[in-house]
Design a protein around this motif. Structure first.
Motif: not given
Length: 88
Positions: A81, A84-85
């Motif tokens: 995550e 992705r961020r």
């Protein structure tokens, strides 16, 4: 992984990856992240602050000798995550 200057997003990701890969203890990552997360004079981008908040406390257990509150799979999911961020 330095300890002097405010870490950039890449260094924070490296710490996360090191925990996920078992190269750094959760206790060491918690202490490192806490030093930065608790410094109110620093400014962070959203992904960095999010990641530091997770690293600070990554060593929590419900009691002595108990497993971690967040298992290894969850740590790997957090790392994915974070990537992705950061990619935006």
């Amino acid at each position: 992984m330095s300890g002097r200057e405010q870490p950039d997003p890449a260094e924070i990701e490296r710490w996360f990856a090191a925990v996920a890969e078992g190269r750094v203890s959760r206790d060491a990552a918690d202490r490192w992240a806490g030093r930065w997360f608790l410094d109110d004079e620093l400014e962070w981008d959203e992904p960095s602050l999010w990641a530091l908040g997770l690293l600070y406390g990554i060593d929590l257990r419900p009691g002595p000798g108990e497993p971690y509150l967040h298992d290894d799979e969850q740590v790997r999911e957090w790392l994915a995550e974070l990537r992705r961020r950061r990619a935006g």
